[in-house]
Design a protein around this motif. Structure first.
Motif, PDB file in Angstrom:
ATOM      1  N   ILE A 132       2.061   7.589   1.668  1.00  0.00           N
ATOM      2  CA  ILE A 132       2.251   9.037   1.617  1.00  0.00           C
ATOM      3  C   ILE A 132       1.477   9.597   0.435  1.00  0.00           C
ATOM      4  O   ILE A 132       1.527   9.054  -0.665  1.00  0.00           O
ATOM      5  CB  ILE A 132       3.745   9.407   1.492  1.00  0.00           C
ATOM      6  CG1 ILE A 132       4.448   9.201   2.833  1.00  0.00           C
ATOM      7  CG2 ILE A 132       3.928  10.835   1.022  1.00  0.00           C
ATOM      8  CD1 ILE A 132       5.900   9.504   2.802  1.00  0.00           C
ATOM      9  N   VAL A 133       0.746  10.648   0.668  1.00  0.00           N
ATOM     10  CA  VAL A 133       0.071  11.331  -0.434  1.00  0.00           C
ATOM     11  C   VAL A 133       0.620  12.746  -0.479  1.00  0.00           C
ATOM     12  O   VAL A 133       0.613  13.444   0.525  1.00  0.00           O
ATOM     13  CB  VAL A 133      -1.458  11.370  -0.218  1.00  0.00           C
ATOM     14  CG1 VAL A 133      -2.124  12.136  -1.331  1.00  0.00           C
ATOM     15  CG2 VAL A 133      -1.999   9.965  -0.130  1.00  0.00           C
ATOM     16  N   ALA A 134       1.121  13.123  -1.587  1.00  0.00           N
ATOM     17  CA  ALA A 134       1.743  14.437  -1.676  1.00  0.00           C
ATOM     18  C   ALA A 134       1.513  15.003  -3.071  1.00  0.00           C
ATOM     19  O   ALA A 134       0.873  14.387  -3.910  1.00  0.00           O
ATOM     20  CB  ALA A 134       3.223  14.336  -1.370  1.00  0.00           C
ATOM     21  N   ALA A 135       2.031  16.166  -3.317  1.00  0.00           N
ATOM     22  CA  ALA A 135       1.842  16.793  -4.619  1.00  0.00           C
ATOM     23  C   ALA A 135       3.176  17.284  -5.149  1.00  0.00           C
ATOM     24  O   ALA A 135       4.077  17.598  -4.379  1.00  0.00           O
ATOM     25  CB  ALA A 135       0.873  17.957  -4.492  1.00  0.00           C
ATOM     26  N   THR A 136       3.295  17.315  -6.472  1.00  0.00           N
ATOM     27  CA  THR A 136       4.541  17.765  -7.062  1.00  0.00           C
ATOM     28  C   THR A 136       4.250  18.798  -8.132  1.00  0.00           C
ATOM     29  O   THR A 136       3.246  18.732  -8.816  1.00  0.00           O
ATOM     30  CB  THR A 136       5.308  16.588  -7.680  1.00  0.00           C
ATOM     31  OG1 THR A 136       6.462  17.099  -8.340  1.00  0.00           O
ATOM     32  CG2 THR A 136       4.471  15.825  -8.690  1.00  0.00           C
ATOM     33  N   SER A 137       5.161  19.745  -8.263  1.00  0.00           N
ATOM     34  CA  SER A 137       5.032  20.686  -9.365  1.00  0.00           C
ATOM     35  C   SER A 137       5.756  20.139 -10.570  1.00  0.00           C
ATOM     36  O   SER A 137       5.852  20.778 -11.593  1.00  0.00           O
ATOM     37  CB  SER A 137       5.640  22.032  -8.976  1.00  0.00           C
ATOM     38  OG  SER A 137       7.047  21.895  -8.874  1.00  0.00           O
ATOM     39  N   GLY A 138       6.284  18.937 -10.436  1.00  0.00           N
ATOM     40  CA  GLY A 138       7.117  18.407 -11.502  1.00  0.00           C
ATOM     41  C   GLY A 138       8.476  19.060 -11.485  1.00  0.00           C
ATOM     42  O   GLY A 138       9.245  18.937 -12.397  1.00  0.00           O
ATOM     43  N   GLY A 139       8.772  19.757 -10.435  1.00  0.00           N
ATOM     44  CA  GLY A 139      10.004  20.539 -10.424  1.00  0.00           C
ATOM     45  C   GLY A 139      11.086  19.971  -9.540  1.00  0.00           C
ATOM     46  O   GLY A 139      11.963  20.673  -9.098  1.00  0.00           O
ATOM     47  N   GLY A 140      11.006  18.676  -9.253  1.00  0.00           N
ATOM     48  CA  GLY A 140      12.123  18.064  -8.564  1.00  0.00           C
ATOM     49  C   GLY A 140      11.895  17.862  -7.083  1.00  0.00           C
ATOM     50  O   GLY A 140      12.764  17.390  -6.381  1.00  0.00           O
ATOM     51  N   ASN A 141      10.748  18.246  -6.544  1.00  0.00           N
ATOM     52  CA  ASN A 141      10.519  18.005  -5.123  1.00  0.00           C
ATOM     53  C   ASN A 141       9.024  17.880  -4.849  1.00  0.00           C
ATOM     54  O   ASN A 141       8.193  18.310  -5.640  1.00  0.00           O
ATOM     55  CB  ASN A 141      11.101  19.141  -4.302  1.00  0.00           C
ATOM     56  CG  ASN A 141      10.584  20.485  -4.743  1.00  0.00           C
ATOM     57  OD1 ASN A 141      10.566  20.779  -5.940  1.00  0.00           O
ATOM     58  ND2 ASN A 141      10.145  21.290  -3.813  1.00  0.00           N
ATOM     59  N   ARG A 142       8.710  17.262  -3.733  1.00  0.00           N
ATOM     60  CA  ARG A 142       7.315  17.224  -3.315  1.00  0.00           C
ATOM     61  C   ARG A 142       6.998  18.583  -2.737  1.00  0.00           C
ATOM     62  O   ARG A 142       7.511  18.961  -1.683  1.00  0.00           O
ATOM     63  CB  ARG A 142       7.107  16.161  -2.244  1.00  0.00           C
ATOM     64  CG  ARG A 142       7.468  14.767  -2.687  1.00  0.00           C
ATOM     65  CD  ARG A 142       7.379  13.826  -1.504  1.00  0.00           C
ATOM     66  NE  ARG A 142       7.790  12.485  -1.910  1.00  0.00           N
ATOM     67  CZ  ARG A 142       7.736  11.446  -1.113  1.00  0.00           C
ATOM     68  NH1 ARG A 142       7.290  11.584   0.117  1.00  0.00           N
ATOM     69  NH2 ARG A 142       8.118  10.263  -1.536  1.00  0.00           N
ATOM     70  N   ASP A 143       6.143  19.329  -3.404  1.00  0.00           N
ATOM     71  CA  ASP A 143       5.893  20.684  -2.926  1.00  0.00           C
ATOM     72  C   ASP A 143       5.014  20.680  -1.688  1.00  0.00           C
ATOM     73  O   ASP A 143       5.204  21.435  -0.763  1.00  0.00           O
ATOM     74  CB  ASP A 143       5.239  21.509  -4.029  1.00  0.00           C
ATOM     75  CG  ASP A 143       6.221  21.790  -5.129  1.00  0.00           C
ATOM     76  OD1 ASP A 143       7.111  22.613  -4.887  1.00  0.00           O
ATOM     77  OD2 ASP A 143       6.136  21.166  -6.192  1.00  0.00           O
ATOM     78  N   VAL A 144       4.019  19.837  -1.731  1.00  0.00           N
ATOM     79  CA  VAL A 144       3.077  19.839  -0.638  1.00  0.00           C
ATOM     80  C   VAL A 144       2.896  18.392  -0.184  1.00  0.00           C
ATOM     81  O   VAL A 144       2.569  17.536  -0.993  1.00  0.00           O
ATOM     82  CB  VAL A 144       1.712  20.384  -1.102  1.00  0.00           C
ATOM     83  CG1 VAL A 144       0.783  20.509   0.086  1.00  0.00           C
ATOM     84  CG2 VAL A 144       1.877  21.699  -1.834  1.00  0.00           C
ATOM     85  N   TYR A 176       0.849  -1.181   0.000  1.00  0.00           N
ATOM     86  CA  TYR A 176       0.000   0.000   0.000  1.00  0.00           C
ATOM     87  C   TYR A 176       0.886   1.233   0.000  1.00  0.00           C
ATOM     88  O   TYR A 176       2.068   1.181   0.323  1.00  0.00           O
ATOM     89  CB  TYR A 176      -0.916   0.003   1.213  1.00  0.00           C
ATOM     90  CG  TYR A 176      -0.191   0.003   2.522  1.00  0.00           C
ATOM     91  CD1 TYR A 176       0.245   1.193   3.095  1.00  0.00           C
ATOM     92  CD2 TYR A 176       0.072  -1.187   3.185  1.00  0.00           C
ATOM     93  CE1 TYR A 176       0.932   1.179   4.284  1.00  0.00           C
ATOM     94  CE2 TYR A 176       0.765  -1.194   4.382  1.00  0.00           C
ATOM     95  CZ  TYR A 176       1.190  -0.012   4.929  1.00  0.00           C
ATOM     96  OH  TYR A 176       1.870  -0.012   6.106  1.00  0.00           O
ATOM     97  N   LYS A 177       0.296   2.349  -0.364  1.00  0.00           N
ATOM     98  CA  LYS A 177       1.072   3.583  -0.325  1.00  0.00           C
ATOM     99  C   LYS A 177       0.817   4.276   1.003  1.00  0.00           C
ATOM    100  O   LYS A 177      -0.272   4.227   1.536  1.00  0.00           O
ATOM    101  CB  LYS A 177       0.697   4.481  -1.494  1.00  0.00           C
ATOM    102  CG  LYS A 177      -0.769   4.809  -1.574  1.00  0.00           C
ATOM    103  CD  LYS A 177      -1.053   5.640  -2.801  1.00  0.00           C
ATOM    104  CE  LYS A 177      -2.538   5.930  -2.888  1.00  0.00           C
ATOM    105  NZ  LYS A 177      -3.065   5.960  -4.230  1.00  0.00           N
TER     106      LYS A 177
END
Lengths: 482, 482
Positions: free
Chosen positions: A122-134, A119-120
């Motif tokens: 962690i739920v997070a968001a990315t700007s596609g910019g190399g890091n999990r932003d949120v 199972y996963k």
């Protein structure tokens, strides 16, 4: 005992020589696939029971490899992957290295299976910019504490390292089948393939202490850290298992049949741990093992169908290495490598028995497979001839005589006591010395049966005797002395 | 401009046609290996700096693949993996699929590297009986908080999934080189190979929300969860990158040279994040990327040495797929797939430019590589001939004329205005239309140079313009507007 003197072509389905599926086969495979996909889809409704999903995917693996083995025969032959069956009246060419196809199907299935047991968290968001932003929420799907359910996330690395090792052995095995690597080089192919497994074991688990048997505990303590020796031990198991299957070979179906027997026995052993009334500390390890063994049984079944007497495809070294490595990854990651060794007893005997020829004490011909008697259609032990000029000497001559006396070798001497011929040192030839000439499928069946009996006895010994030398048997913690 | 009319055999080292290393080569490779192993051993003294270890292992990877490419040539040719160079005076056969060897060396190195960036966090003991009997101490090597140091254990699964994807593409690529899979099938090879990456992304990371550019935030909010579309996007990148490198091919060295340029540009981009004065949230992702790119540069360098004009080996589709997949895994796992797209601009142009032929609007010959003029020794644009009977019609004819007028296509018409021939739609032919006939190495060098310039411009745009549409550029957080 069936000893018919000719091949029975009636066993061949009508389409055997073609590369297409018969209508019955198409319908059966289609129904199987449909049923399995339906079961698989159904697991999404509930919690996604990984064990059910694994069974369903194994059915799909069977169907997919069955069809692909049939379809890709001509392609493989065109690329030069072909061989001749030396134990048949008509020596026609057949596709070789079909184990590679089974392995590729297996790998795809085992990769697609990943989301079911993991199972996963962690739920997070990315700007596609190399890091999990949120990082939205940290832990979502926590472990439910249910038996037969999801694995903790930390087991994922072990699972992936097993895949890498299996992929490596497939890659190297195909290289071996393509390039005909020399014996002394190919012996180390499994060593290379076990590197990913051992490296990840090192960074991920790193346990090198072993529990000391009770009689020795006063001297050594309860635990002994064997350090780097533990890796040497694991590497040895990894080198031995694939090679031992590769040298118990030479007649139709034997490579696949013995592998299926070992896989079935390992699966039985796994099930012992799942049937304990409450969660056992080793349950996860044995579930893990089943997830690897069930699809293996799927693809091996499809392969056996085509490789059983009279074979229409060869499996290649790829399959032997691959099968041996499947056993290695489940037993090392599940920490039951001693059990694996018990189940490989016939292979170990075959290896030890082969030593005089492997190490050159007795001349070793290029092929040691049983000799096909074209007149009777039966297999007889193949032999090493001794000439008047070249006779075994000293301890070798003595050894051959002792083995002959113990009926552990077929020995022919002339009237002056000189060696004329001795049978080759393989378990297949020895079996023929004991049982007399046999048809190829009969020999394969008897050896497979023997492997099954020896293995079941091994499992009995393992669970019966373990209690004498360790505090408790691993599965009896839950099953209270059953 | 060098336009000598004959091959310059002086470029060939004395041993070029043999499969052994010259004495100079042996000494150089030996020294390099020795130096790298010394550096590697030295990293154990300190904390085991992973970046230094990665550099050292990349040197070893260069030496190992250099030697193996040389040694295994005859073996590959014997197994039927060979091809003929069509752009040379003497069309001798050369080993094909050498990219497979580079890939296998790469995979071994990247596996052996695992312990350097990952630490173990559990020490326990096992009886070998299927469970950890005693967990001695729970957390040993905690993260030290140092820049450029160890990864958290959770990143291991991503790393392993990348290896599985790269191994898959190698396995499938070798299958392609062996069996000559049809174009419409091989197009999906990277899709299969990307499955492990996407599956592990799903269970391990699972982020499918994207940061919305500032101008759109009033309408969409700061984050949008694109869900399954994000996987479609990642799969598209994974399919496009390897295939786009595979179709920008056909002259000595171009496949490897363009891949090296992309890898160098990605590495430059990674270094931007490592040079920030204090730890940046994306530092780990870019270190991760470097660990995959450095050994890739190592094996690619060795391959380019042998594949550059006049080539002594071919790299095979395996290399193109493999190289493309390396870029895919680092950019997807590092969350900079948009940057990768920027760096693949020439490949994207080549693909779009090829569309008329790929989709059959204009006849597509089997080979579209530039034509070798045996008299001058130079490459000229290869052409699609139009007969009096078969003329392009309607919008196609109009399109060809427009492209010809814009000098985006070489068009020859007869005195009656009928099409005689048009150049094939590849960037290599277009370059020759612009620049006139060139020698093969000159063409490869110019295209590689163009890729470098376009890529550097792309990086500039990416870091300059990103600030306009997102709150901040990802690396300017640390570098404060540099």
């Amino acid at each position: 005992m069936t000893t018919s003197t000719s091949r029975s072509p009636s066993r061949l389905p009508p389409s055997s020589s073609s590369s297409s599926l018969s209508r019955t086969e198409t319908l059966s495979l289609f129904s199987l696939t449909f049923a399995c996909v339906a079961v698989l889809a159904n697991t999404f409704q509930g919690d996604g029971e990984p064990l059910i999903a694994s069974l369903a995917l194994s059915g799909v693996a069977f169907a997919a490899s069955f069809a692909m083995i049939r379809w890709l025969g001509p392609t493989l032959m065109k690329a030069g992957l072909k061989g001749t069956d030396m134990s048949k009246h008509n020596r026609r060419e057949m596709p070789e290295c079909m184990g590679g196809i089974a392995a590729v199907v297996y790998l795809l299935v085992i990769i697609v299976f990943i989301p079911f047991p993991f199972y996963k968290d962690i739920v997070a968001a990315t700007s596609g910019g190399g890091n999990r932003d949120v990082v939205v929420s940290v832990v979502e799907g926590v472990e439910r504490g249910r038996l037969l359910h999801k694995f903790p996330h930390s087991k994922l690395a072990s699972y992936l390292s097993a895949i890498i090792s299996l992929q490596s052995i497939t890659l190297l095995g195909i290289g071996d089948d393509l390039f005909d690597i020399r014996w002394r080089h190919k012996f180390f192919i499994p060593a290379f393939a076990s590197i990913p497994l051992l490296v990840v074991y090192f960074v991920d688990f790193g346990v090198t202490s072993i529990v000391v048997p009770i009689p020795l505990q006063p001297y050594l303590g309860e635990l002994v850290n064997v350090g780097v020796l533990y890796y040497v031990y694991m590497a040895s198991v990894a080198i031995f298992s694939p090679n031992s299957i590769n040298i118990l070979a030479g007649i139709n179906g034997i490579e696949v049949a013995q592998s299926i027997v070992v896989a079935v026995l390992l699966a039985i052993n796994d099930c012992l741990y799942l049937l304990t009334p409450y969660p056992h500390p080793a349950t996860d390890s044995h579930l893990f093992s089943l997830y690897f063994l069930l699809p293996f049984l799927g693809v091996s079944g499809a392969l056996l169908w085509h490789n059983w007497y009279p074979a229409r495809v060869f499996v290649g070294d790829t399959y032997c290495y691959f099968a041996g490595m499947v056993f290695v990854v489940v037993s090392i990651l599940g920490h039951f490598s001693k059990t694996l060794i018990l189940l490989l007893m016939p292979q170990i005997f075959n290896f030890c028995y082969s030593v005089p020829q492997l190490f050159g004490l007795v001349p070793c011909p290029r092929h040691r497979l049983p000799r096909f008697n074209a007149r009777t259609g039966l297999l007889e032990p193949s032999v090493t001839p001794w000439t008047r000029e070249r006779q075994p000497r000293g301890v070798v001559a003595w050894g051959l005589k002792v083995l002959g006396g113990l009926r552990l070798l077929g020995v022919t001497v002339d009237e002056e006591g000189r060696f004329v011929e001795t049978t080759n040192f393989t378990i297949l030839n020895l079996w023929l010395v004991w049982r007399g000439p046999l048809r190829e499928d009969r020999l394969a069946m008897e050896i497979t049966g023997m492997q099954m009996v020896v293995g079941l006895f091994g499992l009995f010994v393992r669970h019966g005797l373990a209690q004498l030398v360790f505090k408790e048997d691993n599965w009896s913690i839950g099953a209270a002395g059953v």
